[in-house]
Design a protein around this motif. Sequence first.
Motif, PDB file in Angstrom:
ATOM      1  N   ALA A 196     -62.426  28.182   6.396  1.00 47.42           N
ATOM      2  CA  ALA A 196     -62.204  28.965   7.611  1.00 47.42           C
ATOM      3  C   ALA A 196     -63.063  28.373   8.712  1.00 47.42           C
ATOM      4  CB  ALA A 196     -62.562  30.436   7.383  1.00 47.42           C
ATOM      5  N   PHE A 197     -62.582  28.493   9.956  1.00 47.24           N
ATOM      6  CA  PHE A 197     -63.236  27.877  11.103  1.00 47.24           C
ATOM      7  C   PHE A 197     -63.560  28.915  12.164  1.00 47.24           C
ATOM      8  CE2 PHE A 197     -60.514  24.876   9.012  1.00 47.24           C
ATOM      9  CZ  PHE A 197     -61.279  23.726   8.927  1.00 47.24           C
ATOM     10  N   ASP A 198     -64.592  28.617  12.975  1.00 48.15           N
ATOM     11  CA  ASP A 198     -64.879  29.477  14.127  1.00 48.15           C
ATOM     12  C   ASP A 198     -64.079  28.980  15.338  1.00 48.15           C
ATOM     13  OD1 ASP A 198     -66.276  27.279  15.207  1.00 48.15           O
ATOM     14  OD2 ASP A 198     -68.251  28.182  14.941  1.00 48.15           O
TER      15      ASP A 198
ATOM     16  N   GLY B 127     -64.071  25.278  16.131  1.00 48.35           N
ATOM     17  CA  GLY B 127     -63.546  24.320  15.168  1.00 48.35           C
ATOM     18  C   GLY B 127     -64.519  23.938  14.070  1.00 48.35           C
ATOM     19  N   ARG B 128     -65.634  24.645  13.972  1.00 46.38           N
ATOM     20  CA  ARG B 128     -66.629  24.349  12.945  1.00 46.38           C
ATOM     21  C   ARG B 128     -66.311  25.150  11.681  1.00 46.38           C
ATOM     22  NH1 ARG B 128     -71.600  25.710  16.888  1.00 46.38           N
ATOM     23  NH2 ARG B 128     -70.551  27.705  16.604  1.00 46.38           N
ATOM     24  N   ILE B 129     -66.548  24.551  10.521  1.00 50.33           N
ATOM     25  CA  ILE B 129     -66.338  25.269   9.261  1.00 50.33           C
ATOM     26  C   ILE B 129     -67.385  26.376   9.152  1.00 50.33           C
ATOM     27  CG2 ILE B 129     -66.442  25.104   6.745  1.00 50.33           C
ATOM     28  CD1 ILE B 129     -65.463  22.246   6.993  1.00 50.33           C
ATOM     29  N   ILE B 130     -66.916  27.604   8.951  1.00 51.40           N
ATOM     30  CA  ILE B 130     -67.858  28.718   8.777  1.00 51.40           C
ATOM     31  C   ILE B 130     -67.848  29.248   7.349  1.00 51.40           C
ATOM     32  CG2 ILE B 130     -67.958  29.425  11.182  1.00 51.40           C
ATOM     33  CD1 ILE B 130     -65.896  31.621  10.474  1.00 51.40           C
ATOM     34  N   SER B 131     -66.798  28.918   6.583  1.00 54.37           N
ATOM     35  CA  SER B 131     -66.809  29.299   5.176  1.00 54.37           C
ATOM     36  C   SER B 131     -65.954  28.346   4.365  1.00 54.37           C
ATOM     37  CB  SER B 131     -66.332  30.738   4.976  1.00 54.37           C
ATOM     38  OG  SER B 131     -64.950  30.842   5.150  1.00 54.37           O
ATOM     39  N   GLN B 132     -66.366  28.212   3.108  1.00 53.95           N
ATOM     40  CA  GLN B 132     -65.628  27.428   2.131  1.00 53.95           C
ATOM     41  C   GLN B 132     -65.657  28.242   0.847  1.00 53.95           C
ATOM     42  OE1 GLN B 132     -67.317  23.595   1.257  1.00 53.95           O
ATOM     43  NE2 GLN B 132     -65.761  23.095  -0.244  1.00 53.95           N
ATOM     44  N   VAL B 133     -64.496  28.440   0.241  1.00 59.37           N
ATOM     45  CA  VAL B 133     -64.405  29.185  -1.009  1.00 59.37           C
ATOM     46  C   VAL B 133     -63.733  28.289  -2.037  1.00 59.37           C
ATOM     47  CG1 VAL B 133     -63.490  31.230  -2.169  1.00 59.37           C
ATOM     48  CG2 VAL B 133     -64.252  31.387   0.212  1.00 59.37           C
ATOM     49  N   ILE B 134     -64.411  28.091  -3.169  1.00 59.41           N
ATOM     50  CA  ILE B 134     -63.863  27.305  -4.267  1.00 59.41           C
ATOM     51  C   ILE B 134     -63.589  28.272  -5.408  1.00 59.41           C
ATOM     52  CG2 ILE B 134     -64.235  25.394  -5.855  1.00 59.41           C
ATOM     53  CD1 ILE B 134     -66.330  24.336  -3.795  1.00 59.41           C
TER      54      ILE B 134
ATOM     55  N   THR C 186     -67.088  30.120  -6.009  1.00 57.79           N
ATOM     56  CA  THR C 186     -68.293  29.818  -5.240  1.00 57.79           C
ATOM     57  C   THR C 186     -67.959  29.967  -3.765  1.00 57.79           C
ATOM     58  OG1 THR C 186     -68.958  28.230  -6.934  1.00 57.79           O
ATOM     59  CG2 THR C 186     -70.070  28.090  -4.800  1.00 57.79           C
ATOM     60  N   ARG C 187     -68.837  30.680  -3.038  1.00 56.66           N
ATOM     61  CA  ARG C 187     -68.622  30.931  -1.614  1.00 56.66           C
ATOM     62  C   ARG C 187     -69.773  30.319  -0.807  1.00 56.66           C
ATOM     63  NH1 ARG C 187     -64.713  34.824  -1.342  1.00 56.66           N
ATOM     64  NH2 ARG C 187     -64.319  35.878  -3.316  1.00 56.66           N
ATOM     65  N   TYR C 188     -69.408  29.546   0.203  1.00 53.85           N
ATOM     66  CA  TYR C 188     -70.374  28.947   1.127  1.00 53.85           C
ATOM     67  C   TYR C 188     -70.143  29.576   2.498  1.00 53.85           C
ATOM     68  CZ  TYR C 188     -70.721  25.174  -2.332  1.00 53.85           C
ATOM     69  OH  TYR C 188     -70.904  24.452  -3.478  1.00 53.85           O
TER      70      TYR C 188
ATOM     71  N   ALA D  98     -76.666  26.967   5.126  1.00 55.86           N
ATOM     72  CA  ALA D  98     -75.542  27.307   4.253  1.00 55.86           C
ATOM     73  C   ALA D  98     -76.062  28.344   3.272  1.00 55.86           C
ATOM     74  CB  ALA D  98     -75.031  26.085   3.506  1.00 55.86           C
ATOM     75  N   HIS D  99     -75.318  29.422   3.107  1.00 56.51           N
ATOM     76  CA  HIS D  99     -75.649  30.483   2.163  1.00 56.51           C
ATOM     77  C   HIS D  99     -74.610  30.404   1.048  1.00 56.51           C
ATOM     78  CE1 HIS D  99     -77.267  34.300   0.799  1.00 56.51           C
ATOM     79  NE2 HIS D  99     -76.030  34.748   0.689  1.00 56.51           N
ATOM     80  N   ILE D 100     -75.056  30.315  -0.214  1.00 58.96           N
ATOM     81  CA  ILE D 100     -74.155  30.091  -1.337  1.00 58.96           C
ATOM     82  C   ILE D 100     -74.264  31.249  -2.322  1.00 58.96           C
ATOM     83  CG2 ILE D 100     -73.521  28.521  -3.205  1.00 58.96           C
ATOM     84  CD1 ILE D 100     -75.233  26.387  -1.618  1.00 58.96           C
TER      85      ILE D 100
END
Length: 176
Positions: free
Chosen positions: A106-108, A111-118, A124-126, A139-141
């Motif tokens: 997901a992006f703000d 255009g910056r990545i604000i979350s990544q979910v694997i 795992t959530r970043y 980064a909060h994991i």
Amino acid sequence: AHTGSDGKHTIEKITNEYDQYGRISRTTTESTNTKGEKTTTVMSGISYNQYGRMSGYTSTSTDKDGKTSTSVVTGITYDQYGRQTGYSSTDTDKDGKTTSNSTSFAFDQYGRIISQVISGEDTTRYTFTYNADGKKATAHITMDGWEGSQDMTYDEYGEEASRGGSIYKNVSGGAV
């Protein structure tokens, strides 16, 4: 020559092949360390969608002992701005263990990545935050079903500067 973060030198030879539209269809990277040990990674089977964006590929790595690991990435998706929003992958390690995951981004508004979910066996959530200058600051994991969290901070070059906290699985009252 490329110098790794451990300060040791690795020489890389990269060879690209192209399709009839001038897009990369295969990349071979041969890496040799200072001991003469060679690792080869081949990214092939690269496919593209109707807009010319990569939609999948297969990556095979062979280590110095001849052991092979493979990653097959499919279903790469993009948003209306051309940013990658997700993909699925199946990875087979050198011992033959296979894992499957799906990854989403997901992006703000900048255009910056604000979350990544694997998502896979464990999810795992970043969550990423940025400094006023727009550079990634932290980064909060977390992992679904696990205890704790980790936080990473980044320096002005975007490299990891520190990491703190821990993530652990609580099994029958004890941590794993």
